[in-house]
Design a protein around this motif. Sequence first.
Motif, PDB file in Angstrom:
ATOM      1  N   THR A 213      -3.180  -1.680  -4.892  1.00  0.00           N
ATOM      2  CA  THR A 213      -1.761  -1.456  -4.606  1.00  0.00           C
ATOM      3  C   THR A 213      -1.205  -0.370  -5.520  1.00  0.00           C
ATOM      4  O   THR A 213      -1.460  -0.380  -6.730  1.00  0.00           O
ATOM      5  CB  THR A 213      -0.945  -2.750  -4.820  1.00  0.00           C
ATOM      6  N   VAL A 214      -0.459   0.561  -4.929  1.00  0.00           N
ATOM      7  CA  VAL A 214       0.277   1.549  -5.722  1.00  0.00           C
ATOM      8  C   VAL A 214       1.748   1.137  -5.738  1.00  0.00           C
ATOM      9  O   VAL A 214       2.308   0.720  -4.716  1.00  0.00           O
ATOM     10  CB  VAL A 214       0.116   2.986  -5.177  1.00  0.00           C
ATOM     11  N   VAL A 215       2.371   1.234  -6.914  1.00  0.00           N
ATOM     12  CA  VAL A 215       3.740   0.768  -7.110  1.00  0.00           C
ATOM     13  C   VAL A 215       4.542   1.879  -7.774  1.00  0.00           C
ATOM     14  O   VAL A 215       4.080   2.492  -8.752  1.00  0.00           O
ATOM     15  CB  VAL A 215       3.773  -0.492  -8.006  1.00  0.00           C
ATOM     16  N   GLY A 216       5.739   2.139  -7.253  1.00  0.00           N
ATOM     17  CA  GLY A 216       6.581   3.180  -7.840  1.00  0.00           C
ATOM     18  C   GLY A 216       8.033   3.004  -7.461  1.00  0.00           C
ATOM     19  O   GLY A 216       8.433   1.970  -6.903  1.00  0.00           O
ATOM     20  N   LEU A 217       8.819   4.012  -7.741  1.00  0.00           N
ATOM     21  CA  LEU A 217      10.238   3.995  -7.393  1.00  0.00           C
ATOM     22  C   LEU A 217      10.392   4.136  -5.880  1.00  0.00           C
ATOM     23  O   LEU A 217       9.695   4.938  -5.236  1.00  0.00           O
ATOM     24  CB  LEU A 217      10.965   5.133  -8.105  1.00  0.00           C
ATOM     25  N   ASP A 218      11.300   3.375  -5.309  1.00  0.00           N
ATOM     26  CA  ASP A 218      11.506   3.406  -3.863  1.00  0.00           C
ATOM     27  C   ASP A 218      11.835   4.812  -3.375  1.00  0.00           C
ATOM     28  O   ASP A 218      11.427   5.210  -2.281  1.00  0.00           O
ATOM     29  CB  ASP A 218      12.620   2.435  -3.482  1.00  0.00           C
ATOM     30  N   SER A 219      12.548   5.578  -4.177  1.00  0.00           N
ATOM     31  CA  SER A 219      12.940   6.935  -3.786  1.00  0.00           C
ATOM     32  C   SER A 219      11.735   7.854  -3.597  1.00  0.00           C
ATOM     33  O   SER A 219      11.857   8.924  -2.979  1.00  0.00           O
ATOM     34  CB  SER A 219      13.883   7.538  -4.830  1.00  0.00           C
ATOM     35  N   GLU A 220      10.562   7.453  -4.120  1.00  0.00           N
ATOM     36  CA  GLU A 220       9.356   8.269  -4.012  1.00  0.00           C
ATOM     37  C   GLU A 220       8.465   7.852  -2.839  1.00  0.00           C
ATOM     38  O   GLU A 220       7.338   8.309  -2.728  1.00  0.00           O
ATOM     39  CB  GLU A 220       8.562   8.183  -5.318  1.00  0.00           C
ATOM     40  N   PHE A 221       9.003   6.992  -1.957  1.00  0.00           N
ATOM     41  CA  PHE A 221       8.222   6.492  -0.835  1.00  0.00           C
ATOM     42  C   PHE A 221       8.799   6.946   0.499  1.00  0.00           C
ATOM     43  O   PHE A 221       8.804   6.198   1.473  1.00  0.00           O
ATOM     44  CB  PHE A 221       8.144   4.957  -0.883  1.00  0.00           C
ATOM     45  N   ASP A 222       9.287   8.196   0.574  1.00  0.00           N
ATOM     46  CA  ASP A 222       9.717   8.705   1.870  1.00  0.00           C
ATOM     47  C   ASP A 222       8.488   8.964   2.741  1.00  0.00           C
ATOM     48  O   ASP A 222       7.344   8.829   2.301  1.00  0.00           O
ATOM     49  CB  ASP A 222      10.570   9.964   1.715  1.00  0.00           C
ATOM     50  N   PRO A 224       6.837  11.640   4.092  1.00  0.00           N
ATOM     51  CA  PRO A 224       5.764  12.550   3.656  1.00  0.00           C
ATOM     52  C   PRO A 224       4.985  12.000   2.467  1.00  0.00           C
ATOM     53  O   PRO A 224       3.756  12.119   2.409  1.00  0.00           O
ATOM     54  CB  PRO A 224       6.514  13.839   3.290  1.00  0.00           C
ATOM     55  N   ALA A 225       5.695  11.377   1.509  1.00  0.00           N
ATOM     56  CA  ALA A 225       5.014  10.811   0.344  1.00  0.00           C
ATOM     57  C   ALA A 225       4.117   9.655   0.755  1.00  0.00           C
ATOM     58  O   ALA A 225       3.004   9.495   0.239  1.00  0.00           O
ATOM     59  CB  ALA A 225       6.042  10.355  -0.691  1.00  0.00           C
ATOM     60  N   GLN A 226       4.588   8.821   1.702  1.00  0.00           N
ATOM     61  CA  GLN A 226       3.772   7.697   2.169  1.00  0.00           C
ATOM     62  C   GLN A 226       2.471   8.178   2.794  1.00  0.00           C
ATOM     63  O   GLN A 226       1.415   7.585   2.572  1.00  0.00           O
ATOM     64  CB  GLN A 226       4.554   6.868   3.182  1.00  0.00           C
ATOM     65  N   ALA A 227       2.547   9.236   3.574  1.00  0.00           N
ATOM     66  CA  ALA A 227       1.338   9.753   4.217  1.00  0.00           C
ATOM     67  C   ALA A 227       0.321  10.195   3.172  1.00  0.00           C
ATOM     68  O   ALA A 227      -0.886   9.923   3.303  1.00  0.00           O
ATOM     69  CB  ALA A 227       1.700  10.913   5.143  1.00  0.00           C
ATOM     70  N   GLU A 228       0.783  10.854   2.122  1.00  0.00           N
ATOM     71  CA  GLU A 228      -0.123  11.290   1.061  1.00  0.00           C
ATOM     72  C   GLU A 228      -0.671  10.100   0.278  1.00  0.00           C
ATOM     73  O   GLU A 228      -1.864  10.052  -0.050  1.00  0.00           O
ATOM     74  CB  GLU A 228       0.607  12.248   0.120  1.00  0.00           C
ATOM     75  N   LEU A 229       0.189   9.116   0.003  1.00  0.00           N
ATOM     76  CA  LEU A 229      -0.258   7.926  -0.710  1.00  0.00           C
ATOM     77  C   LEU A 229      -1.306   7.157   0.100  1.00  0.00           C
ATOM     78  O   LEU A 229      -2.283   6.639  -0.450  1.00  0.00           O
ATOM     79  CB  LEU A 229       0.933   7.018  -1.023  1.00  0.00           C
ATOM     80  N   GLN A 230      -1.110   7.083   1.400  1.00  0.00           N
ATOM     81  CA  GLN A 230      -2.086   6.400   2.257  1.00  0.00           C
ATOM     82  C   GLN A 230      -3.451   7.070   2.186  1.00  0.00           C
ATOM     83  O   GLN A 230      -4.485   6.399   2.129  1.00  0.00           O
ATOM     84  CB  GLN A 230      -1.589   6.364   3.709  1.00  0.00           C
ATOM     85  N   GLU A 231      -3.443   8.387   2.166  1.00  0.00           N
ATOM     86  CA  GLU A 231      -4.705   9.128   2.080  1.00  0.00           C
ATOM     87  C   GLU A 231      -5.422   8.822   0.766  1.00  0.00           C
ATOM     88  O   GLU A 231      -6.627   8.537   0.748  1.00  0.00           O
ATOM     89  CB  GLU A 231      -4.415  10.629   2.204  1.00  0.00           C
ATOM     90  N   HIS A 232      -4.682   8.868  -0.343  1.00  0.00           N
ATOM     91  CA  HIS A 232      -5.280   8.573  -1.644  1.00  0.00           C
ATOM     92  C   HIS A 232      -5.744   7.117  -1.723  1.00  0.00           C
ATOM     93  O   HIS A 232      -6.815   6.817  -2.268  1.00  0.00           O
ATOM     94  CB  HIS A 232      -4.271   8.837  -2.765  1.00  0.00           C
ATOM     95  N   LEU A 233      -4.929   6.209  -1.173  1.00  0.00           N
ATOM     96  CA  LEU A 233      -5.247   4.783  -1.232  1.00  0.00           C
ATOM     97  C   LEU A 233      -6.475   4.448  -0.392  1.00  0.00           C
ATOM     98  O   LEU A 233      -7.343   3.665  -0.813  1.00  0.00           O
ATOM     99  CB  LEU A 233      -4.037   3.975  -0.768  1.00  0.00           C
ATOM    100  N   ALA A 234      -6.587   5.046   0.782  1.00  0.00           N
ATOM    101  CA  ALA A 234      -7.756   4.818   1.627  1.00  0.00           C
ATOM    102  C   ALA A 234      -9.022   5.317   0.940  1.00  0.00           C
ATOM    103  O   ALA A 234     -10.079   4.660   0.992  1.00  0.00           O
ATOM    104  CB  ALA A 234      -7.573   5.515   2.974  1.00  0.00           C
ATOM    105  N   ALA A 235      -8.944   6.459   0.284  1.00  0.00           N
ATOM    106  CA  ALA A 235     -10.107   6.995  -0.425  1.00  0.00           C
ATOM    107  C   ALA A 235     -10.505   6.083  -1.585  1.00  0.00           C
ATOM    108  O   ALA A 235     -11.694   5.841  -1.828  1.00  0.00           O
ATOM    109  CB  ALA A 235      -9.807   8.401  -0.938  1.00  0.00           C
ATOM    110  N   ALA A 236      -9.507   5.553  -2.310  1.00  0.00           N
ATOM    111  CA  ALA A 236      -9.796   4.653  -3.429  1.00  0.00           C
ATOM    112  C   ALA A 236     -10.435   3.361  -2.939  1.00  0.00           C
ATOM    113  O   ALA A 236     -11.400   2.858  -3.537  1.00  0.00           O
ATOM    114  CB  ALA A 236      -8.514   4.354  -4.199  1.00  0.00           C
ATOM    115  N   ALA A 237      -9.917   2.791  -1.839  1.00  0.00           N
ATOM    116  CA  ALA A 237     -10.486   1.564  -1.290  1.00  0.00           C
ATOM    117  C   ALA A 237     -11.926   1.784  -0.838  1.00  0.00           C
ATOM    118  O   ALA A 237     -12.801   0.944  -1.077  1.00  0.00           O
ATOM    119  CB  ALA A 237      -9.632   1.060  -0.131  1.00  0.00           C
ATOM    120  N   ALA A 238     -12.184   2.921  -0.201  1.00  0.00           N
ATOM    121  CA  ALA A 238     -13.548   3.226   0.241  1.00  0.00           C
ATOM    122  C   ALA A 238     -14.481   3.392  -0.955  1.00  0.00           C
ATOM    123  O   ALA A 238     -15.634   2.951  -0.924  1.00  0.00           O
ATOM    124  CB  ALA A 238     -13.546   4.491   1.100  1.00  0.00           C
ATOM    125  N   GLU A 239     -13.979   4.007  -2.020  1.00  0.00           N
ATOM    126  CA  GLU A 239     -14.796   4.193  -3.221  1.00  0.00           C
ATOM    127  C   GLU A 239     -15.162   2.844  -3.845  1.00  0.00           C
ATOM    128  O   GLU A 239     -16.306   2.615  -4.250  1.00  0.00           O
ATOM    129  CB  GLU A 239     -14.039   5.047  -4.235  1.00  0.00           C
TER     130      GLU A 239
END
Length: 254
Positions: A213-222, A224-239
């Motif tokens: 799980t990634v946790v941050g300020l709500d203002s940083e989860f618009d 475009p940011a969510q799409a980038e976070l999903q990409e990083h999170l999917a790569a981390a889960a696969a790793e």
Amino acid sequence: MPRPAGSAVDKALDLIESTARADRPLRLTELANETGMHRATAYRILVDLVRRGWIMRSEDRYLPGPVVLRFSQAAAAGSLAVLGRPVLQSLADRTGMMVNLQVLEPEGGRVIDAVRPPRLAMFTDLLGELLPVHTFAGPLALVSALDEPARVPYLRAAERQGHPPSGRAGLLADIERTRRTGFALQRGRNDEVIASLSRAVLAGGGRPLCAITVVGLDSEFDDPAQAELQEHLAAAAAELERALAGPGAGAGHD
């Protein structure tokens, strides 16, 4: 195929191992066939195992009980956390977010490790806390990866914790959306200034092993940011899935 007769301990262990190994909760007939026991024998032993907490019954199906899950938690603290720490650190470095690792317990997700960057020092890392499925992204990701019978205890736990029927309908919608997308998102439900995004790490049979799980300020989860976070999170889960599978898993032959 029937197996040679064993001691009562052998039979109990066979049932525990079959339940833990299965990729979904099993019915009595399935467990009896899997272990080579008569239904009556399997049922009699299962009654004792349920009473002692080694196996949990949900309607007409059986799944690992709280005792097994506590052992799993201990193993997770020693193994998952060690294997997962480099993945969490890398993800925190790439995103600037706090990152935690959770395992599933009977009433929610337990945080077993966390990496918190200095800029988010005001956030609690929740290390060791048990988080309910209806307010946190990590347990939502884990429960969404279960089949419907296995989700029942978590829905009941949410109700016991004061989640009203209308809230349960919302939780069911959240579970379905998470199952469809592979990502659990919580914004402002537990704390209006905090948001979190989570993805389950799965075993080969599709069973959830843990959640990142990634946790941050709500203002940083618009968006475009969510799409980038999903990409990083999917790569981390696969790793982490590859690390848990062990060396050489999925590799071809030279």
